[in-house]
Scaffold this active site. Structure first.
Site, PDB file in Angstrom:
ATOM      1  N   HIS A 180       0.841  -1.211   0.000  1.00 49.38           N
ATOM      2  CA  HIS A 180       0.000   0.000   0.000  1.00 49.38           C
ATOM      3  C   HIS A 180       0.872   1.256   0.000  1.00 49.38           C
ATOM      4  O   HIS A 180       0.598   2.216  -0.711  1.00 49.38           O
ATOM      5  CB  HIS A 180      -0.884   0.040   1.258  1.00 49.38           C
ATOM      6  CG  HIS A 180      -1.851  -1.088   1.378  1.00 49.38           C
ATOM      7  ND1 HIS A 180      -1.776  -2.040   2.370  1.00 49.38           N
ATOM      8  CD2 HIS A 180      -2.931  -1.406   0.634  1.00 49.38           C
ATOM      9  CE1 HIS A 180      -2.764  -2.894   2.234  1.00 49.38           C
ATOM     10  NE2 HIS A 180      -3.484  -2.544   1.195  1.00 49.38           N
ATOM     11  N   GLY A 207      -2.733  -1.957  -6.906  1.00 50.52           N
ATOM     12  CA  GLY A 207      -1.600  -2.876  -6.982  1.00 50.52           C
ATOM     13  C   GLY A 207      -1.858  -4.006  -7.982  1.00 50.52           C
ATOM     14  O   GLY A 207      -2.975  -4.527  -8.076  1.00 50.52           O
ATOM     15  N   GLN A 240      -8.774  -7.340 -10.543  1.00 49.66           N
ATOM     16  CA  GLN A 240      -9.428  -6.129 -10.016  1.00 49.66           C
ATOM     17  C   GLN A 240      -8.991  -4.888 -10.821  1.00 49.66           C
ATOM     18  O   GLN A 240      -9.816  -4.019 -11.127  1.00 49.66           O
ATOM     19  CB  GLN A 240      -9.083  -5.947  -8.544  1.00 49.66           C
ATOM     20  CG  GLN A 240      -9.538  -4.624  -7.950  1.00 49.66           C
ATOM     21  CD  GLN A 240      -9.361  -4.550  -6.451  1.00 49.66           C
ATOM     22  OE1 GLN A 240     -10.198  -5.022  -5.715  1.00 49.66           O
ATOM     23  NE2 GLN A 240      -8.279  -3.960  -5.984  1.00 49.66           N
TER      24      GLN A 240
HETATM   25  O1  PAF Z   1      -8.025  -3.939  -3.175  1.00 46.35           O
HETATM   26  C1  PAF Z   1      -8.682  -3.571  -2.178  1.00 46.35           C
HETATM   27  O2  PAF Z   1      -8.158  -3.364  -1.115  1.00 46.35           O
HETATM   28  C2  PAF Z   1     -10.182  -3.370  -2.327  1.00 46.35           C
HETATM   29  O3  PAF Z   1     -10.736  -4.309  -3.188  1.00 46.35           O
HETATM   30  C3  PAF Z   1     -10.581  -1.947  -2.744  1.00 46.35           C
HETATM   31  C4  PAF Z   1     -10.066  -1.604  -4.133  1.00 46.35           C
HETATM   32  C5  PAF Z   1     -10.035  -0.942  -1.745  1.00 46.35           C
HETATM   33  C6  PAF Z   1     -12.097  -1.804  -2.773  1.00 46.35           C
HETATM   34  O4  PAF Z   1     -12.654  -2.037  -1.523  1.00 46.35           O
END
Ligand code: PAF
Length: 282
Positions: free
Chosen positions: A37, A147, A153
């Site tokens: 992060h 990421g 995603q």
């Molecule tokens: O990747 C994550 O941590 C989650 O899927 C996100 C993008 C914050 C959405 O809740």
């Protein structure tokens, strides 16, 4: 660093920043931050004037059987990491703030949501697309940082942004790994010491398949066999999928064309912890 919890307040602050012509970068997270992060926040810091990190454990993206209630949370530690990584604003809304009484809207992204995670977690990407849409509306970013660890995603969010003409650039940043190759993830904390050492097999499998492709092998089933063989070399592992797919649209041809980008994707349970990882081969 300023911490904001209300939707109204973040919109007010963001509007003022936009009026001053500031470029806004957002890093959406579910908290329990790690260096993966932090690397997204540092990338946002380098590219934008105002960096907003959001922390919200989104109930919509967890199925009833999943780990929503036990998902790790540590807001004090998160505040420190976000501040050190250069965030200006930490947006930490409550569920009531994100989904007020009577909230009934769902965003569903077609195509790239369907395979892999879409099969094993059928409601997951609707939850992700809905919360990301709302976070983008609240924070009005020029750029949003995700990421590569969650490769599918990233494709889902890119498709969402393209289909709905959202004025946001989606930036995919490299997966951060521990020194033994394990992809950083908040869920790694569920692993016992013994499971933690077995979990390195995911990256080993991806690397072996990557090597196999580099030697000129482009038949999908033979690549997937390499992934599976390596994964199954450790005990007590359950594979959800171990796949090779087109890196743009996740289609699965029998044979990959010479110039076609390939993404290797794995999802497996080590003990009771479900881990995902991927590698791009271009
Ligand atoms: O990747 C994550 O941590 C989650 O899927 C996100 C993008 C914050 C959405 O809740």
């Amino acid at each position: 660093m300023q911490q904001i919890t209300s939707a109204h307040d973040i919109q007010r602050v963001v509007l003022a920043a936009r009026r001053e012509g500031k470029r806004i970068g957002v890093v959406p997270t579910m908290g329990y931050l790690h260096d993966g992060h932090a690397s997204l926040m540092r990338a946002a810091r380098a590219a934008c004037d105002i960096v907003i990190a959001t922390i919200f454990v989104n109930p919509l993206q967890f199925a009833p059987s999943e780990d929503f209630t036990r998902y790790p949370r540590d807001i004090e530690r998160d505040r420190q990491i976000a501040e050190e990584a250069g965030c200006n604003i930490l947006f930490t809304p409550t569920s009531e703030e994100m989904y007020p009484e009577g909230f009934k809207t769902t965003i569903s992204v077609g195509g790239v949501s369907a395979p892999f995670e879409g099969i094993f977690r059928p409601t997951h990407f609707n939850g992700v697309a809905t919360v990301v849409t709302k976070l983008f509306i609240l924070t009005q970013p020029d750029k949003a940082f995700f990421g590569q660890k969650d490769y599918q995603q990233c494709l889902v969010v890119k498709k969402l942004v393209r289909d709905l003409a959202m004025p946001v650039e989606v930036v995919m940043c490299p997966t951060q790994r521990e020194s033994d190759g394990l992809a950083m993830s908040s869920r790694n904390m569920y692993l016992s010491a013994e499971e933690r050492s077995r979990a390195t097999i995911l990256y080993a499998a991806l690397q072996a398949a990557q090597q196999f492709i580099m030697q000129g092998n482009r038949t999908r089933l033979s690549i997937e066999a390499v992934l599976r063989d390596v994964l199954l070399s450790v005990h007590d592992i359950t594979i959800d999928y171990a796949a090779a797919a087109d890196s743009e649209d996740l289609s699965q041809p029998d044979e990959f064309a010479p110039q076609q980008g390939i993404v290797l994707l794995v999802a497996a349970r080590i003990g009771s912890t479900r881990l995902i990882d991927n590698l791009l081969v271009r």
